[in-house]
Design an enzyme around this catalytic site. Structure first.
Site, PDB file in Angstrom:
ATOM      1  N   HIS A   9       0.825  -1.206   0.000  1.00 54.76           N
ATOM      2  CA  HIS A   9       0.000   0.000   0.000  1.00 54.76           C
ATOM      3  C   HIS A   9       0.862   1.260   0.000  1.00 54.76           C
ATOM      4  O   HIS A   9       2.014   1.260   0.457  1.00 54.76           O
ATOM      5  CB  HIS A   9      -0.923   0.015   1.221  1.00 54.76           C
ATOM      6  CG  HIS A   9      -0.193   0.028   2.533  1.00 54.76           C
ATOM      7  ND1 HIS A   9       0.355   1.172   3.077  1.00 54.76           N
ATOM      8  CD2 HIS A   9       0.091  -0.969   3.389  1.00 54.76           C
ATOM      9  CE1 HIS A   9       0.931   0.884   4.224  1.00 54.76           C
ATOM     10  NE2 HIS A   9       0.800  -0.407   4.444  1.00 54.76           N
ATOM     11  N   GLY A  10       0.294   2.356  -0.484  1.00 54.82           N
ATOM     12  CA  GLY A  10       0.980   3.639  -0.415  1.00 54.82           C
ATOM     13  C   GLY A  10       1.158   4.093   1.024  1.00 54.82           C
ATOM     14  O   GLY A  10       0.569   3.534   1.957  1.00 54.82           O
ATOM     15  N   SER A  12       0.848   5.402   4.513  1.00 47.75           N
ATOM     16  CA  SER A  12      -0.331   5.643   5.342  1.00 47.75           C
ATOM     17  C   SER A  12      -0.083   6.828   6.272  1.00 47.75           C
ATOM     18  O   SER A  12       1.048   7.313   6.410  1.00 47.75           O
ATOM     19  CB  SER A  12      -0.663   4.402   6.174  1.00 47.75           C
ATOM     20  OG  SER A  12       0.272   4.249   7.233  1.00 47.75           O
ATOM     21  N   ASN A  15       2.422   5.657   8.691  1.00 47.29           N
ATOM     22  CA  ASN A  15       3.765   5.626   8.092  1.00 47.29           C
ATOM     23  C   ASN A  15       4.375   7.013   8.163  1.00 47.29           C
ATOM     24  O   ASN A  15       5.547   7.182   8.534  1.00 47.29           O
ATOM     25  CB  ASN A  15       3.716   5.189   6.628  1.00 47.29           C
ATOM     26  CG  ASN A  15       3.369   3.744   6.409  1.00 47.29           C
ATOM     27  OD1 ASN A  15       2.693   3.412   5.447  1.00 47.29           O
ATOM     28  ND2 ASN A  15       3.816   2.847   7.287  1.00 47.29           N
ATOM     29  N   GLY A  22       0.402  -2.070  12.224  1.00 47.48           N
ATOM     30  CA  GLY A  22      -0.169  -3.400  12.358  1.00 47.48           C
ATOM     31  C   GLY A  22      -1.596  -3.475  11.851  1.00 47.48           C
ATOM     32  O   GLY A  22      -1.909  -3.060  10.741  1.00 47.48           O
ATOM     33  N   ARG A  60      -6.015   0.947   4.153  1.00 47.08           N
ATOM     34  CA  ARG A  60      -4.892   1.473   3.372  1.00 47.08           C
ATOM     35  C   ARG A  60      -4.557   0.584   2.183  1.00 47.08           C
ATOM     36  O   ARG A  60      -4.163   1.082   1.125  1.00 47.08           O
ATOM     37  CB  ARG A  60      -3.673   1.695   4.267  1.00 47.08           C
ATOM     38  CG  ARG A  60      -3.171   0.474   5.020  1.00 47.08           C
ATOM     39  CD  ARG A  60      -2.220   0.916   6.139  1.00 47.08           C
ATOM     40  NE  ARG A  60      -1.571  -0.171   6.857  1.00 47.08           N
ATOM     41  CZ  ARG A  60      -2.085  -0.785   7.915  1.00 47.08           C
ATOM     42  NH1 ARG A  60      -3.296  -0.454   8.355  1.00 47.08           N
ATOM     43  NH2 ARG A  60      -1.406  -1.736   8.544  1.00 47.08           N
ATOM     44  N   GLU A  87      -1.566  -6.844   7.637  1.00 46.69           N
ATOM     45  CA  GLU A  87      -0.216  -6.593   8.135  1.00 46.69           C
ATOM     46  C   GLU A  87       0.066  -7.466   9.364  1.00 46.69           C
ATOM     47  O   GLU A  87      -0.854  -7.993  10.007  1.00 46.69           O
ATOM     48  CB  GLU A  87      -0.077  -5.101   8.478  1.00 46.69           C
ATOM     49  CG  GLU A  87       1.255  -4.665   9.080  1.00 46.69           C
ATOM     50  CD  GLU A  87       2.453  -4.948   8.179  1.00 46.69           C
ATOM     51  OE1 GLU A  87       2.768  -6.148   7.986  1.00 46.69           O
ATOM     52  OE2 GLU A  87       3.066  -3.992   7.691  1.00 46.69           O
ATOM     53  N   HIS A  89       0.565  -8.253  13.058  1.00 46.47           N
ATOM     54  CA  HIS A  89      -0.021  -7.614  14.237  1.00 46.47           C
ATOM     55  C   HIS A  89       1.107  -7.260  15.211  1.00 46.47           C
ATOM     56  O   HIS A  89       1.834  -8.131  15.678  1.00 46.47           O
ATOM     57  CB  HIS A  89      -1.033  -8.544  14.913  1.00 46.47           C
ATOM     58  CG  HIS A  89      -1.939  -7.838  15.867  1.00 46.47           C
ATOM     59  ND1 HIS A  89      -1.476  -7.235  17.010  1.00 46.47           N
ATOM     60  CD2 HIS A  89      -3.278  -7.623  15.838  1.00 46.47           C
ATOM     61  CE1 HIS A  89      -2.485  -6.685  17.658  1.00 46.47           C
ATOM     62  NE2 HIS A  89      -3.598  -6.904  16.964  1.00 46.47           N
ATOM     63  N   TYR A  90       1.224  -5.963  15.498  1.00 44.87           N
ATOM     64  CA  TYR A  90       2.313  -5.490  16.354  1.00 44.87           C
ATOM     65  C   TYR A  90       1.927  -5.389  17.828  1.00 44.87           C
ATOM     66  O   TYR A  90       2.649  -4.770  18.621  1.00 44.87           O
ATOM     67  CB  TYR A  90       2.832  -4.135  15.854  1.00 44.87           C
ATOM     68  CG  TYR A  90       3.925  -4.277  14.826  1.00 44.87           C
ATOM     69  CD1 TYR A  90       5.209  -4.669  15.186  1.00 44.87           C
ATOM     70  CD2 TYR A  90       3.673  -4.028  13.480  1.00 44.87           C
ATOM     71  CE1 TYR A  90       6.208  -4.811  14.242  1.00 44.87           C
ATOM     72  CE2 TYR A  90       4.671  -4.161  12.524  1.00 44.87           C
ATOM     73  CZ  TYR A  90       5.935  -4.554  12.916  1.00 44.87           C
ATOM     74  OH  TYR A  90       6.926  -4.693  11.966  1.00 44.87           O
ATOM     75  N   ARG A 115      12.519  -6.641  13.199  1.00 39.67           N
ATOM     76  CA  ARG A 115      13.233  -7.310  12.122  1.00 39.67           C
ATOM     77  C   ARG A 115      13.604  -8.760  12.408  1.00 39.67           C
ATOM     78  O   ARG A 115      14.005  -9.465  11.484  1.00 39.67           O
ATOM     79  CB  ARG A 115      14.526  -6.541  11.792  1.00 39.67           C
ATOM     80  CG  ARG A 115      14.327  -5.065  11.579  1.00 39.67           C
ATOM     81  CD  ARG A 115      13.332  -4.770  10.478  1.00 39.67           C
ATOM     82  NE  ARG A 115      13.750  -5.302   9.184  1.00 39.67           N
ATOM     83  CZ  ARG A 115      13.064  -5.167   8.061  1.00 39.67           C
ATOM     84  NH1 ARG A 115      11.906  -4.542   8.085  1.00 39.67           N
ATOM     85  NH2 ARG A 115      13.511  -5.657   6.936  1.00 39.67           N
TER      86      ARG A 115
END
Length: 250
Positions: A9-10, A12, A15, A22, A60, A87, A89-90, A115
């Site tokens: 996605h572009g 957000s 972002n 997430g 998004r 995405e 999930h954070y 990471r």
């Protein structure tokens, strides 16, 4: 030869604000809308088309796909939305500023959360209002499979069944496919397609708004893959993703 386009996605709104997103459902920023339209033009300039689309349940990614379809006069193309393409999930990190989190917990810890392959972030409890079990869009999903915080390994395990059940059959049927999704759900697909190990995928960065084109043989093995457009731009955007969560150096 089947063609598969993977598109993150572009940009957000979060972002732009450098927040962990997430499963939080935020919209595209104006720059993200422009990235989606630019991605459509790259697809058109390459003479590419697609006959079926897959995306997540998050705004998004859905809006990125719709902007691409609209720009290419393909709003009629069938779209399948599925939570397995969401995405990563954070957990309890969702909504937190990445640099502030690095200042509080240390860059090394944030790097591990972002990471590493098998280390999940701090999780949220099922009774937390932000847990997806309370979101009506997941009402048909068994509560025990909805995540409360995922490692990349868990994200891969979530995404791959959708590859086998939905995306791969479309490709095997001769359909060219566009998948508009998220950085980590796409990393899961790239890991599978490219045969990456856990160290390789931990270093992989997926830039926003740049289509990644695969040409696949009859067994869905990659014959070639590349980002559309300027390779230097793809590298620059990937480096920007990698830099998230790092503290500013004085």
């Amino acid at each position: 030869m089947a063609r598969l386009i993977l598109l993150r996605h572009g940009q957000s709104a979060w972002n732009l604000e450098n927040r962990f997103t997430g499963w939080t459902d935020v919209d595209l920023s104006p720059a993200g809308e422009a990235e989606a339209l630019a991605a459509a033009r790259l697809i058109r300039d390459e003479g590419l088309d697609f006959s079926v689309c897959h995306t997540s349940m998050l705004t998004r990614a859905i809006r990125t796909l719709h902007l691409v379809q609209q720009e290419l006069d393909r709003l009629w193309t069938p779209v399948r939305k599925h939570w397995r393409l969401n995405e990563r999930h954070y957990g309890a990190l969702q909504g937190l500023d990445k640099r502030e989190t690095a200042a509080r917990h240390g860059e090394d810890q944030v790097f591990v959360w972002r990471r590493s392959y098998d280390v999940p972030p701090p999780v949220i409890a099922p009774d937390d209002p932000k847990h997806p079990v309370h979101d009506p869009r997941y009402a048909d999903v068994p509560p025990d499979v909805l995540p409360c915080g995922e490692s990349l390994e868990a994200t891969v395990a979530r995404v791959l069944p959708y590859w086998y059940d939905a995306i791969a059959p479309d490709l095997m049927a001769g359909r060219d496919v566009l998948v508009a999704a998220h950085g980590n759900s796409l990393r899961a697909l790239v890991m599978h397609l490219d045969g990456l190990d856990r160290e390789d995928v931990s270093r992989l960065d997926i830039p926003t708004g740049l289509p990644r084109l695969y040409e696949l043989d009859a067994a869905l093995r990659p014959v070639s893959y590349r980002y559309l457009g300027d390779p230097a731009e793809a590298e620059e955007r990937a480096r920007a993703v990698a830099a998230q969560g790092r503290l500013e150096k004085n």
